[in-house]
Design an enzyme around this catalytic site. Structure first.
Site, PDB file in Angstrom:
ATOM      1  N   PRO A  19       0.815  -1.216   0.000  1.00  0.00           N
ATOM      2  CG  PRO A  19      -0.786  -1.568   1.654  1.00  0.00           C
ATOM      3  CD  PRO A  19       0.534  -2.080   1.168  1.00  0.00           C
ATOM      4  CB  SER A 259       8.884   3.220   8.699  1.00  0.00           C
ATOM      5  OG  SER A 259       8.875   2.478   9.901  1.00  0.00           O
ATOM      6  CE  LYS A 260       4.577   1.102   2.476  1.00  0.00           C
ATOM      7  NZ  LYS A 260       4.633   0.313   1.227  1.00  0.00           N
ATOM      8  NE  ARG A 261      10.253  -3.537   6.505  1.00  0.00           N
ATOM      9  CZ  ARG A 261      10.547  -2.795   5.458  1.00  0.00           C
ATOM     10  NH1 ARG A 261      10.709  -1.489   5.631  1.00  0.00           N
ATOM     11  NH2 ARG A 261      10.682  -3.315   4.268  1.00  0.00           N
TER      12      ARG A 261
END
Length: 501
Positions: A19, A259-261
């Site tokens: 995404p 961030s995504k993580r």
């Protein structure tokens, strides 16, 4: 023609590995604003050469997300353009051609090192506490050794770039000035993988050149790749586009990159959305998100934080970007979103919130919704707030509040039941059910019953809505309608009477 004389052509080049991240959206937005301000071209390019992480549905998510935000592209997928194709997996022959050219010009070389040898090299460097880097083993092979390895590996190789071994590489950033890198610290990175796919370094240099990109506006984290790209441009004999490295976005705490993580958390300990889809699902408006992101790292000036996209386009200037890391002030987005909701035409807001109410299980009457919107829009910060602040208008099977909530302060259940019975009599005889007619009658009733108006109003609010907080009481009752209100009050009275029985 110098770089400064070129027509402005910028690109957003996401990798479809998942995404769309809000940081990527900010990069796309700044490129788009610069193109629109300069009368230039905004290019969308899909960099899908990392086949191990490639997620096919991501491409549609990227294009839909950009369109939802209003970030239209002049060249790219679904639009076309004279420098296409704009999907890197459709340009493999180009990358092979130019990689082979570099080898022929002795500016790159074929590397036959196996994964096993590279793993052993990494382990040895780890034992010696050295930073990992390729040891350039294949750079110095004789033609005979190269031919032998070619036969032994069945022609399996990668192409590596010959980085200069001495001196410095200097790149210029429009925000940060000259940045100097020691060539001795740079590795001979892979340009073309054994499967025929290019790495990011080769593909983006070739594409940016062939697509006539004038400015590369990308995240700060890519600064470390700038000397690699500068040397590649020099090797090809091409002029490098001007660089603009945008500041990273920090978590709301100011600690660490958003961030995504590693999603951040706000001051209340609530997880901060990081994906565009999450913001959309949370009920944020595209115009609010755009306004919010423009403020993250760029200043409109005049201490203004609320402005239209057109105003931002007219004023956008690269030099107004702050190169320092920017904290992600998520609470400000909710504030901005509330402003845009309040300024929105009632018809559009109704169309946006109707599906939200229906997903929450309500049966929505359009005429009633149009009556409700003016009452609740001042109380909303996100579209999803409609359920909490307006859902009760569509509860066609009303459940009275518990008796303990129906009783106002300093009153008993019996007194409350009696007050509500009197209210039913008065409300039932009113010539009309307009808010001002109701309020005037109820204030007179409170005076007659020798109670405070607030006590009566509190009892009526709970009796008709089963909620402590609602839009203005009498406007709410007017929307619910006289018969519905009287029936709800009577049911609440029965709840109170059951308590006294």
């Amino acid at each position: 023609m110098t770089a400064s004389d070129q027509p402005v052509r910028v690109r957003f080049a996401p990798s479809p590995t998942g995404p769309l991240h809000i940081g990527g959206v900010r990069t796309a937005l700044f490129n788009w604003l610069f193109a629109r301000h300069s009368g230039g071209t905004f290019i969308l390019r899909i960099e899908d050469t990392d086949r191990n992480r490639y997620v096919p549905e991501s491409v549609q998510g990227i294009t839909e997300g950009l369109r939802w935000l209003g970030l239209d592209w002049d060249e790219g997928p679904e639009v076309g353009g004279e420098y296409g194709p704009y999907v890197q997996s459709e340009r493999l022959e180009l990358y092979r051609k130019w990689a082979d050219w570099l080898v022929e010009q002795d500016k790159a070389y074929r590397c036959y090192c196996t994964p096993k040898r590279l793993a052993a090299l990494r382990e040895e460097q780890k034992k010696r506490k050295q930073s990992f880097g390729y040891d350039r083993h294949c750079r110095y092979l004789t033609p005979e050794e190269r031919q032998r390895l070619h036969e032994e590996t069945g022609g399996q190789y990668v192409i590596r770039f010959k980085m200069p071994l001495e001196g410095q590489t200097v790149v210029h950033d429009l925000l940060r000035g000259e940045i100097t890198f020691e060539n001795a610290q740079l590795n001979d990175l892979v340009l073309l993988k054994s499967d025929g796919y290019p790495t990011y370094h080769l593909a983006n240099v070739i594409d940016d050149h062939l697509m006539r990109v004038s400015h590369i506006m990308r995240a700060e984290e890519w600064i470390s790749t700038a000397p690699i790209h500068k040397n590649l441009y020099d090797a090809f004999g091409w002029q490098m586009p001007q660089l603009v490295h945008l500041p990273i976005i920090l978590n709301p705490s100011g600690k660490g990159k958003l961030s995504k993580r590693k999603a951040g958390f706000n001051q209340a300990g609530k997880r901060v959305p990081v994906l565009l889809d999450e913001f959309r699902e949370a009920g944020y408006l595209p115009e609010a998100i755009v306004n919010f992101l423009i403020n993250v790292g760029w200043s409109f000036g005049e201490d203004r934080e609320v402005f239209s996209v057109q105003e931002a386009i007219e004023r956008f200037d690269i030099q107004r970007i702050n190169p320092a890391a920017s904290i992600f002030p998520i609470e400000k987005l909710a504030w901005l979103n509330g402003i845009y909701i309040r300024e929105m035409p009632d018809e559009r807001l109704a169309a946006l919130v109707k599906p939200i109410l229906e997903r929450a299980g309500y049966t929505v009457d359009d005429a009633r919704l149009m009556q409700v919107i003016p009452l609740i829009k001042e109380r909303m910060k996100t579209l999803n707030d409609v359920v909490a602040v307006g859902g009760f208008f569509f509860e066609w099977h009303f459940s009275p509040a518990p008796p303990n909530l129906l009783v106002p302060k300093d009153m008993t259940p019996a007194q409350t039941a009696e007050v509500l019975r009197a209210a039913v009599r008065v409300l039932g005889r009113l010539p009309n059910f307009q808010p001002e007619t109701q309020e005037r009658a109820m204030r007179n009733l409170a005076q007659k019953l020798k109670i405070k108006p607030g006590q009566l109003f509190s009892a009526l609010r709970m009796a008709t809505t089963a909620r402590k907080a609602t839009p203005p009481l009498f406007e709410t009752m007017a929307v619910l309608g006289r018969e519905a209100c009287l029936e709800r009050i009577r049911r609440s009275i029965r709840e109170l009477e059951a308590t006294n029985a």
